[in-house]
Scaffold this motif. Structure first.
Motif, PDB file in Angstrom:
ATOM      1  N   SER B  31     -11.115  20.513   5.967  1.00 44.48           N
ATOM      2  CA  SER B  31     -12.705  20.316   7.446  1.00 44.48           C
ATOM      3  C   SER B  31     -13.854  19.049   6.953  1.00 44.48           C
ATOM      4  N   VAL B  32     -13.470  18.805   5.723  1.00 46.34           N
ATOM      5  CA  VAL B  32     -14.817  18.061   5.205  1.00 46.34           C
ATOM      6  C   VAL B  32     -13.965  16.877   5.886  1.00 46.34           C
ATOM      7  N   THR B  33     -13.313  16.817   5.076  1.00 42.08           N
ATOM      8  CA  THR B  33     -12.034  15.480   5.704  1.00 42.08           C
ATOM      9  C   THR B  33     -12.224  14.836   7.183  1.00 42.08           C
ATOM     10  N   GLU B  34     -11.407  16.371   7.976  1.00 45.46           N
ATOM     11  CA  GLU B  34     -11.575  16.006   9.909  1.00 45.46           C
ATOM     12  C   GLU B  34     -12.670  15.206  10.201  1.00 45.46           C
ATOM     13  N   LYS B  35     -14.260  15.945   9.631  1.00 43.77           N
ATOM     14  CA  LYS B  35     -15.027  15.829  10.120  1.00 43.77           C
ATOM     15  C   LYS B  35     -15.416  14.375   9.911  1.00 43.77           C
ATOM     16  N   VAL B  36     -15.694  14.138   8.563  1.00 44.17           N
ATOM     17  CA  VAL B  36     -15.750  12.389   8.306  1.00 44.17           C
ATOM     18  C   VAL B  36     -15.285  11.884   9.366  1.00 44.17           C
ATOM     19  N   SER B  37     -13.733  11.638   9.199  1.00 43.04           N
ATOM     20  CA  SER B  37     -12.863  10.507   9.285  1.00 43.04           C
ATOM     21  C   SER B  37     -12.782  10.750  11.102  1.00 43.04           C
ATOM     22  N   ARG B  38     -13.045  11.992  11.508  1.00 46.09           N
ATOM     23  CA  ARG B  38     -13.047  11.732  12.973  1.00 46.09           C
ATOM     24  C   ARG B  38     -14.377  10.927  13.446  1.00 46.09           C
ATOM     25  N   ILE B  39     -15.243  10.635  13.263  1.00 44.93           N
ATOM     26  CA  ILE B  39     -16.098   9.820  13.267  1.00 44.93           C
ATOM     27  C   ILE B  39     -15.428   8.001  12.946  1.00 44.93           C
ATOM     28  N   VAL B  40     -14.653   7.527  12.640  1.00 43.78           N
ATOM     29  CA  VAL B  40     -14.086   6.216  12.669  1.00 43.78           C
ATOM     30  C   VAL B  40     -13.108   6.462  13.093  1.00 43.78           C
ATOM     31  N   LEU B  41     -12.860   7.581  13.171  1.00 39.27           N
ATOM     32  CA  LEU B  41     -11.094   7.086  13.971  1.00 39.27           C
ATOM     33  C   LEU B  41     -10.750   7.267  15.317  1.00 39.27           C
ATOM     34  N   THR B  42     -11.436   7.981  15.719  1.00 37.25           N
ATOM     35  CA  THR B  42     -11.497   8.701  17.116  1.00 37.25           C
ATOM     36  C   THR B  42     -12.164   6.983  17.908  1.00 37.25           C
ATOM     37  N   SER B  43     -11.016   7.268  18.995  1.00 39.05           N
ATOM     38  CA  SER B  43     -11.015   5.897  20.215  1.00 39.05           C
ATOM     39  C   SER B  43     -12.134   6.314  20.626  1.00 39.05           C
ATOM     40  N   HIS B  44     -12.807   7.116  21.524  1.00 38.46           N
ATOM     41  CA  HIS B  44     -14.182   7.905  22.063  1.00 38.46           C
ATOM     42  C   HIS B  44     -15.050   6.992  21.245  1.00 38.46           C
ATOM     43  N   THR B  45     -15.613   5.649  21.377  1.00 35.81           N
ATOM     44  CA  THR B  45     -16.458   5.738  21.108  1.00 35.81           C
ATOM     45  C   THR B  45     -17.986   5.895  21.659  1.00 35.81           C
ATOM     46  N   PRO B  46     -19.178   6.861  21.331  1.00 37.15           N
ATOM     47  CA  PRO B  46     -19.713   7.198  22.131  1.00 37.15           C
ATOM     48  C   PRO B  46     -21.125   6.261  21.934  1.00 37.15           C
ATOM     49  N   LEU B  47     -21.614   6.937  23.607  1.00 38.21           N
ATOM     50  CA  LEU B  47     -22.598   5.840  24.050  1.00 38.21           C
ATOM     51  C   LEU B  47     -23.193   5.173  23.809  1.00 38.21           C
ATOM     52  N   GLY B  48     -23.940   6.762  22.958  1.00 38.38           N
ATOM     53  CA  GLY B  48     -25.082   6.360  22.215  1.00 38.38           C
ATOM     54  C   GLY B  48     -24.724   5.337  21.143  1.00 38.38           C
ATOM     55  N   TRP B  49     -23.781   5.152  20.466  1.00 41.12           N
ATOM     56  CA  TRP B  49     -23.651   3.918  19.808  1.00 41.12           C
ATOM     57  C   TRP B  49     -23.498   2.880  20.402  1.00 41.12           C
ATOM     58  N   TRP B  50     -22.999   2.919  21.292  1.00 44.31           N
ATOM     59  CA  TRP B  50     -22.726   1.419  22.222  1.00 44.31           C
ATOM     60  C   TRP B  50     -24.424   0.749  22.543  1.00 44.31           C
ATOM     61  N   PHE B  51     -24.895   2.218  22.816  1.00 42.79           N
ATOM     62  CA  PHE B  51     -26.765   2.106  23.496  1.00 42.79           C
ATOM     63  C   PHE B  51     -27.574   1.260  22.215  1.00 42.79           C
ATOM     64  N   GLY B  52     -27.428   2.004  20.927  1.00 38.25           N
ATOM     65  CA  GLY B  52     -27.730   1.334  19.576  1.00 38.25           C
ATOM     66  C   GLY B  52     -27.890   0.059  19.227  1.00 38.25           C
ATOM     67  N   PHE B  53     -25.864  -0.178  19.112  1.00 36.85           N
ATOM     68  CA  PHE B  53     -25.430  -1.280  18.750  1.00 36.85           C
ATOM     69  C   PHE B  53     -26.150  -2.676  19.507  1.00 36.85           C
ATOM     70  N   LEU B  54     -25.964  -2.313  20.874  1.00 37.24           N
ATOM     71  CA  LEU B  54     -25.927  -3.322  21.825  1.00 37.24           C
ATOM     72  C   LEU B  54     -27.521  -3.641  21.384  1.00 37.24           C
ATOM     73  N   LEU B  55     -28.638  -2.445  21.618  1.00 32.53           N
ATOM     74  CA  LEU B  55     -30.151  -2.896  20.947  1.00 32.53           C
ATOM     75  C   LEU B  55     -30.500  -3.358  20.793  1.00 32.53           C
ATOM     76  N   ALA B  56     -29.387  -3.148  19.097  1.00 33.10           N
ATOM     77  CA  ALA B  56     -29.766  -4.360  17.475  1.00 33.10           C
ATOM     78  C   ALA B  56     -29.077  -5.518  17.644  1.00 33.10           C
ATOM     79  N   GLY B  57     -28.246  -5.569  18.693  1.00 33.58           N
ATOM     80  CA  GLY B  57     -27.562  -6.474  18.653  1.00 33.58           C
ATOM     81  C   GLY B  57     -28.954  -7.893  19.504  1.00 33.58           C
ATOM     82  N   GLY B  58     -29.337  -7.096  19.864  1.00 34.56           N
ATOM     83  CA  GLY B  58     -30.536  -8.019  21.293  1.00 34.56           C
ATOM     84  C   GLY B  58     -31.357  -8.607  19.586  1.00 34.56           C
TER      85      GLY B  58
END
Lengths: 1092, 473
Positions: B31-58
């Motif tokens: 469960s630990v491995t699953e929980k951590v690795s899923r954040i990386v390996l998921t193909s669904h990048t969360p929208l919130g991530w995109w938002f923060g990423f682009l904001l920081a990119g600005g």
């Protein structure tokens, strides 16, 4: 200055040909011919071949032949029988033979700029610049840059006295309205690069001032006008002459009716002679002189007292007690005779082997350096001045007592000064201010007469101005004539009346009624824009003229460079009126002094001429004292405007840009003014009490309205200003010029002709806007505003910075009595401790031969800023502009720290020139990560610009904060004329590099090279730093401290010598000599001054 | 310390010790491995991530703009002048370097002291270190007048006969910071290798397999690998430990070596180190609290971590307070006018406000962390972390700017007003830091799975003697 270096050779290389045509071959040949002539000419006497062209021209004159050789003829003469040009040694001999022919001499003569009147081909200037470009490339300036695309012209044979990299010095004079300043000009590859006082001249003995120093930049000012213009279009000079002479021909019959000249004050005897000659031909023509700062008060009083115009010369070397009645005679060249006065004043304060000192009292209406150098200063309102002078005259028995209603401290002061004057009859002097009312001058004449000072501490002589007059009256007359339509032609010579005439005369609208306006000026200024004809003026460094120093000595003004823009002079315009309209200024000047029994005519006139050019003055032309007696009387009793009846306005010229004519000189704008620390600005200066009374704060925009006229200025509190007075500075608020334009406000807008310098009944009103004054350095306005408050003894105001400077032992001084009781006062007390040389854990540096050191005498320094200006010129220091200056990025390597002491209403000021101290334990050296600042074997902290990456750590660690950083690209690499000005021996620093004072290491090295060549040690005094050379009071001494017999080593053993911040073990090489004030103990006691 | 006020029935509280658990009960290796690795390996990048990423990119673009303009015009676009020749650039440099320290402390010193609670947070604390060093390292380079000659600070053989000047603390900085950056990157990367192997094995995409395969340098998880991995970790921790103390000590010497009042003081090295750790832990909280919330990692980053960080901050904060009070005491006790005036000016001069901001943020408000309820309140601790970071920034501001505005000669006193380019550069580095962090949490395992697995009870069954309490003590 090394005498041998003062050769008299003049401008060369700027060759022009009488015939524009097949030029280059001719040029090459004629240059060679010229040079061979130079070789042939063996200087037999001390004045070397200073005037070769002159000699040639003279020969031609004597021959009286106008016939001249064409180049074809020269060629023919030089060719052999078959018409082939001769080659090899025979060629030179041929020229040798030719040189004797007057025709050839005239040809040569025309190759020289002395005959610039015939030099009409514009191409030659460009060629001249090319030659200059080539010489600069050779001098290494352009070493790392690409060669210019244009063809450059090297010397075929270099002139024999030109060694690139080795400067030559010429004596000349800077003609200023108050009298010429004799100068010695350093010339590198025939470009003037430094202006300094002439060290051998009896008047200034090497001293100079900021304006004199800055005339260099004035000449290279890229804004100078470059063409003769008619209604804005370029015209040749000859077309102006044609029109001018046509007008003269018309007016011949009427005697020149309707022709008016308006000039600045004339100090040139030749110009006066030319006018007087012109007056004979055109008796109805008028010549008016007007300067904002003029001698009207003095002349009015002199006429009244002596029945004639005289100049007063004060002999301060004889005076023990000096009383200044609003005379700022220590403030700069604007006071007539400044250079001599300030030196004599300072010499009696050096306490070298004697305890005798002079004592200075200053009564003043504004705030000036003189006031703050005085032992006892009294601030009065302008309207009180005349009454005070009369009261003083009364108190010493020299006139009817003016029983003015004096406040307690004023009455005490009056009594104290009068008692001191009475006790020192014959050894005292009263000096009236130029801008004070005539009554003050009358009182001064009477007091000096009464106390037996005349002939001892003051003598009266002829006037320096050969045509003295009451200028304001003349100007009013001119305007009246203009308005009456009487003025047909108005020729304005170097004046800018549209900007600088008093507002009530409405000069500009009067000009509308003038037929033709001609403006001769260095810039197309406010007047030049309106004028029909604008003629570009040659700078004094480009022209022949003459001028009298204030002591009367005549100096010849000789050109240092061919006119950059073919400028013309007033001499040429006036000469156009005369019988020989084409006579050059050079010939006119020679004629004045060499003909008709002139002082040079005796004996070998040519020799005398050269000697005077070489020396820089004509011997025995100083004025001899006149025996005149003041008629007595101090005029009608002056009335004092009641305090509280509005504010009094005092108009003063700017200490740097003067009446506005130097407003476009970046150095003068940028260097903070004495006392106010304003740069790039002028302000409405007033006392804190006045500020408070009108509900103002510093930096507020305030509207000053007086007599229905209004100006808006920034309010600035100036410590020591008398209450109820606002000082308006003239000289700023120009409309035109990349430097001058838009700086400050125009004070002339409230000047009126009836009371040009002081008015009463003004009102102040806060406009609600903020005027962001530019006051760099200490006294940062926002900090002062915060810290000025706070309860203190006295009136509740004090200067934090002043207090700190005393606590920290930065400023140390004593009264004469204290000094006599304890000569070691400078080393006693908290913060005055310094480690001894051997008190260290580390091995000290060893200096086997030379160890450079500097000593600055704080008693002599009057805070005039000459040293700073000299440093700018010598070290290619860039001007950074107003915004950068304001935020603390001014680049000056030497600055003048001003500390106020005590009560803000009546403070004392201390001036301290501050430059790199070249510490033995230099904090900057050890923190530089790239070794860009290093210790030399002679003890200098050297800045290696090429190594500097710009961490600025050195500046942070410098306790003296004397390092300067190129935060942006400050140096101007673009403007052509400024390139010519730069000192080729000093690198021009680029962006991102730290820089600082180097004790003028280039000068040290130059002398060392000479000494090495001669296999000898360097003589004491042989090296002079730029600041030292400029200092009018010799306050700065530089030399080898390893040589115990040197002047600097000796002065460093003086008990008053102390190091600033020496207690933090920096072991500075620059030390100061603590000040001693010769106070009047009784007066101090009664006024409560100098109590610790 | 017993958790008297924690509810007994809270599953996050260990009933044996009364402490919050380091890891939530019920987790297994998987469960630990699953929980951590899923954040990386998921193909669904969360929208919130995109938002923060682009904001920081600005903000990164803004940094680029500011630095480009800086290179074109020169450092004069900043507010620095004479006398204040160092400004935001140096303040930011010291501040960022300080922030980095917590990561190294957590990964190295706490490792050596076997503080296994550190395992959940050490990976991203190390990443924080590296990104902070990136931001910090930029400043010395761009703040010099001629940045294109910055390489002259390195001793390297050249034909110019040029050699640095070793007495200058700025040169020591170069070595200290570059060593620090190197060790941090190596340590961080090496620690990630087992996890990268896990990701390689779990990745579904070709690209992921290739990418993580490349990075995991052939990790097979054999015992031999593990032995060498453990040894290398200890060695690197041993190397990094002195760096925690030395880097900020060296940087503090930039100031102490100078003779400027306010800089010239021997207390700087220890108190800079303490301050660095102080601000570093604050930054760990600033990052951990939102991430924990966003990725629902409350199981792995527990109240216990937040509580422990609070305690470290309290301790280092007190050291810093001691430093301040010593400075004040010494300025009186030394009887030196310079020191006395410096302190008076620092407190009551024209920039005195900044001193009081510093005291409030660094000393007064953090005293609330004595209260356990405060320390275990996630929202308040987030607020506190921001306050401490602000306070620490102002500490550097006070030291750098206030000391320089008024030094020895009253004639040279000046002032300092930051320009928009100063603010843009500072905000830009905050953006850069965040930007890099967003990339990190998306593409690399932000919590070390391998080390987390060691903390599970299952990992300890082989222990012979007795059932140890849950890992973490």
């Amino acid at each position: 200055m090394n005498k041998s270096e003062v050769t008299g050779h003049r401008v060369q290389g700027a060759a022009g040909s009488p015939e524009p045509g097949a030029r280059s071959a001719e040029r090459a040949m004629s240059e060679e011919a010229t040079q061979s002539l130079v070789q042939i000419e063996q200087p037999n006497h001390r004045a070397q071949s200073s005037e070769l062209s002159a000699q040639g021209g003279d020969a031609a004159l004597h021959a009286g032949v106008g016939k001249k050789l064409t180049l074809e003829q020269v060629r023919a003469k030089l060719a052999d029988e078959n018409g082939n040009p001769k080659k090899g040694k025979r060629f030179w001999r041929s020229v040798d033979e030719l040189a004797d022919a007057p025709e050839f001499a005239q040809l040569v003569n025309e190759e020289f700029p002395s005959q610039a009147s015939e030099w009409i081909d514009p191409v030659s200037r460009r060629s001249f610049l090319k030659v200059m470009g080539a010489s600069m490339a050779l001098a290494g300036l352009a070493g790392c840059t690409k060669q210019p695309d244009e063809a450059i012209m090297p010397y075929v044979t270099a002139p024999p006295d030109l060694i690139l990299g080795k400067p030559v010095y010429f004596a000349s004079a800077f003609p200023f309205t108050t009298g010429a300043v004799p100068v010695l000009i350093k010339s590198a590859a025939y470009r003037p690069i430094k202006v300094d006082g002439n060290p051998e001249h009896p008047y200034n003995r090497g001293g100079s001032d900021p304006i004199t120093q800055a005339t260099l930049l004035d000449m290279y000012d890229p804004d100078r006008s470059q063409h003769v213009l008619y209604r804005g279009e370029t015209r040749p000079w000859i077309s102006f002459v044609g029109e001018f002479r046509a007008m003269l021909a018309d007016k011949k019959a009427s005697g020149g009716q309707g022709l008016y000249f308006l000039s600045t004050t004339v100090t040139s005897p030749t110009l006066a002679a030319q006018w007087q000659q012109g007056q004979k031909n055109y008796p109805q023509a008028k010549f008016i002189q007007y300067d904002t700062v003029n001698r009207d008060s003095h002349y009015t009083a002199a006429k009244q007292a002596f029945g004639e115009y005289v100049d007063a010369q004060y002999r301060l070397d004889q005076a023990d007690v000096i009383v200044s009645l609003d005379a700022n005679f220590l403030g700069g060249a604007q006071y007539p005779g400044f250079h001599r006065l300030v030196q004599d004043y300072a010499n009696k304060r050096k306490l070298a082997g004697t305890d005798a000192m002079n004592r200075l009292y200053a009564v003043e209406t504004g705030t000036t350096l003189t006031g703050f150098k005085a032992e006892h200063r009294l601030a009065l309102r302008p309207s009180q001045m005349a009454a005070f002078a009369q009261a003083l005259a009364g108190a010493v028995g020299a006139g009817a007592a003016n029983g003015g209603n004096w406040a307690d401290h004023e009455a005490k002061y009056l009594a104290g000064v009068a008692a001191d004057l009475n006790a020192n009859g014959g050894k005292c002097v009263v000096i009236p201010g130029e801008m004070a009312p005539p009554e003050v001058h009358l009182a001064a004449f009477a007091i000096n007469e009464k106390l037996g000072n005349v002939g001892r501490t003051v003598v009266y002589t002829e006037t320096v101005n050969p045509m003295p007059s009451i200028q304001m009256a003349d100007l009013k007359g001119l305007v009246a004539d203009m308005n009456a339509g009487k003025v047909d032609w108005l020729v304005i010579l170097n004046a800018n009346p549209v900007y600088a005439a008093p507002a009530d005369l409405e000069f500009e609208s009067a000009l509308g009624k003038v037929g033709t306006i001609v403006h001769l000026g260095s810039h197309r200024d406010e007047t030049g824009e309106i004028a029909h004809w604008h003629i570009n003026n040659a700078h004094y460094l480009e022209m022949w003229s003459d001028a009298r120093a204030y002591d009367g000595t005549v100096s010849i003004v000789q050109p240092m460079i061919a006119p950059l823009y073919e400028g013309r002079t007033a001499h040429e315009i006036l000469q156009s009126m005369l019988d020989h309209p084409d006579m050059s200024a050079y010939d006119a000047v020679r004629a004045t002094w060499m003909q008709n029994g002139g002082p040079l005519a005796k004996g070998d006139a040519e020799f005398n001429w050269r000697k005077s050019l070489h020396d820089g003055w004509i011997a025995d032309t100083a004025f001899t004292p006149k025996s005149v007696t003041a008629k007595g009387g101090t005029g009608a009793a002056a009335t004092v405007a009641a305090a509280g009846s509005g504010v009094e306005v005092l108009l003063q010229p700017d200490p740097h840009v003067y009446d506005g004519r130097y407003a476009n000189v970046g150095w003068l704008q940028e260097i903070p003014r004495p006392l106010t620390n304003l740069a790039w600005d002028n302000a409405a200066q007033m006392s804190y009490a006045t500020l408070e009374k009108y509900g103002l704060q510093e930096n507020d925009a305030v509207e000053i309205s007086v007599g229905g006229r209004k100006i808006v200025a920034g309010a600035l509190a100036v410590p020591g200003q008398s209450d109820g007075v606002v000082v308006v500075t003239l000289g700023q608020g120009r409309r035109i010029g990349r430097v001058a334009g838009g700086v400050g406000y125009n004070g002339y807008l409230v000047q009126v002709s009836d009371a040009p310098y002081q008015q009463t009944g003004a009102t102040l009103k806060r406009t609600g806007d903020i005027y962001d004054l530019c006051a760099p350095k200490s006294n940062h306005i926002d900090q002062r505003a915060v810290f000025a408050g706070g309860p203190r003894p006295g009136d509740g105001m004090h200067s934090l910075e002043g207090d700190e400077s005393l606590d920290r032992g930065i400023i140390r001084y004593a009264t004469l009595t204290e000094y006599k009781a304890d000569p070691d006062f400078a080393h006693e007390g908290v913060g005055h401790w310094a480690p001894k040389p051997d008190e260290t854990m580390f091995a000290a540096y060893r200096y086997d031969k030379n160890a450079w050191g500097m000593s600055i005498d704080l008693n002599s320094c009057v805070g005039c800023n000459a040293c700073i200006t000299a440093c700018y010129a010598e070290n290619n220091i860039p001007v950074v502009g107003r915004e950068q200056t304001k935020i603390g990025r001014i680049m000056q390597w030497i600055r003048l720290d001003t500390y106020y002491e005590g009560d803000l209403a009546a403070p004392r000021a201390h001036f301290q020139p501050m430059t790199c101290h070249q510490c033995e334990n230099a904090p900057c050296e050890q923190v530089c990560p790239v070794g860009a600042t290093v210790h030399t074997p002679e003890g200098l902290n050297m800045m290696v610009y090429n190594r500097c990456v710009g961490t600025r750590y050195c500046s942070n660690n410098c306790p003296y904060k004397v390092r300067r950083f190129n935060f942006l690209l400050y140096s101007d690499y673009e403007t052509e004329s400024l390139k010519l000005m730069r000192n080729p021996e000093v690198s021009v620093r680029s962006r991102g590099v730290m820089e600082k004072c180097s004790y003028c290491v280039q000068r040290i090295e130059a002398v060392k090279i000479e000494a090495d060549k001669e296999n000898r040690d360097i003589h004491d005094g042989e090296i002079r730093t730029a600041c030292q050379q400029a200092c009018p009071t010799n306050a700065i001494i530089f030399g080898n401290i390893n040589d115990k017999s040197s002047q600097v080593a000796k002065i460093k053993t003086n008990q008053r010598t102390y190091g600033v911040l020496a207690d933090i073990n920096t072991r500075p090489r620059t030390t100061y000599v603590a000040g001693v004030l010769n106070i009047n103990e009784e007066l101090a006691k009664s006024l409560g001054e100098y109590t610790s | 310390m017993a958790t008297k006020d924690a509810p007994v029935n809270n599953p996050m509280v260990d009933p044996l010790t009364g402490e919050y658990r380091v890891i939530a009960p019920g987790h297994t290796f998987k469960s630990v491995t699953e929980k951590v690795s899923r954040i990386v390996l998921t193909s669904h990048t969360p929208l919130g991530w995109w938002f923060g990423f682009l904001l920081a990119g600005g903000f990164v673009m803004m940094l680029m703009t500011a630095v480009t303009w800086l290179f074109l015009k020169g450092v004069g676009i900043w507010a620095i002048t004479i006398p204040v020749a160092w400004g935001f650039a140096i303040i930011n440099f010291v501040w960022w370097i300080g922030i980095g320290h917590a990561g190294t402390l957590i990964s190295a010193i706490l490792l050596l002291f076997k503080q296994s609670w550190r395992n959940s947070i050490n990976r991203f604390a190390e990443a924080m270190t590296i990104f902070a060093v990136v931001c910090a390292g930029m400043f010395p380079l761009i703040h010099v007048g001629r940045p294109w000659l910055g390489y002259w600070l390195f001793p390297y053989p050249n034909t110019m006969n040029y050699w640095p000047q070793f007495r200058s603390p700025l040169l020591w900085d170069v070595f200290a910071v570059s060593t620090y950056a190197t060790i941090s990157v190596v340590f961080w990367y090496m620690g990630m290798i087992p996890d990268l192997g896990t990701l390689r094995d779990r990745s579904q995409s070709k690209l992921g397999q290739f990418f993580y395969g490349l990075l995991s340098v052939g990790w097979r998880g054999s015992v031999r690998h593990w032995v060498r991995y453990e040894t290398a970790s200890l060695l690197l921790a041993g190397l990094a430990t002195p760096l925690v103390l030395s880097v900020h000590s060296v940087i503090s010497l930039d100031f102490s070596v100078a003779l400027l009042p306010g800089w010239h003081t021997t207390i700087f090295p220890p108190y800079f180190v303490a301050g660095a750790i102080y601000s570093g832990f604050a930054m760990v909280l600033t990052l951990a609290i939102p991430i924990r919330k966003f990725y629902h990692l409350e199981d792995l980053i527990t109240i216990r971590h937040i509580d422990n960080c609070g305690k470290v901050m309290l301790a280092t904060g007190m050291i810093v307070a001691y430093g301040y009070s010593t400075e004040v005491f010494m300025s009186w006790y030394s009887a030196s006018h310079w020191e006395y005036f410096m302190m008076w000016n620092r407190m009551f001069g024209p920039m005195g406000w900044s001193y009081w901001v510093l005291i409030t943020c660094n000393i007064a408000l953090p005293q609330l962390m004595w209260i356990r309820k405060f320390r275990t309140n996630v929202g308040l601790m987030f607020l506190m972390s921001l306050i401490v970071n602000t306070g620490m920034w102002f500490e550097r501001f006070v030291i750098v700017v206030t000391s320089l505005t008024r030094d020895y000669l009253p004639s040279s006193w000046g002032t300092y007003r930051a320009t928009r380019w100063d603010y843009m550069t500072f905000a830009g580095t905050l953006g850069l830091f965040t930007f890099l962090f967003f990339l990190f949490i998306r593409f690399l395992p932000m919590i070390p799975m391998s080390e987390l697995r060691l903390m599970l009870p299952q990992a300890k069954v082989r222990e012979k003697k007795e059932l140890l309490p849950e890992a973490g003590d």
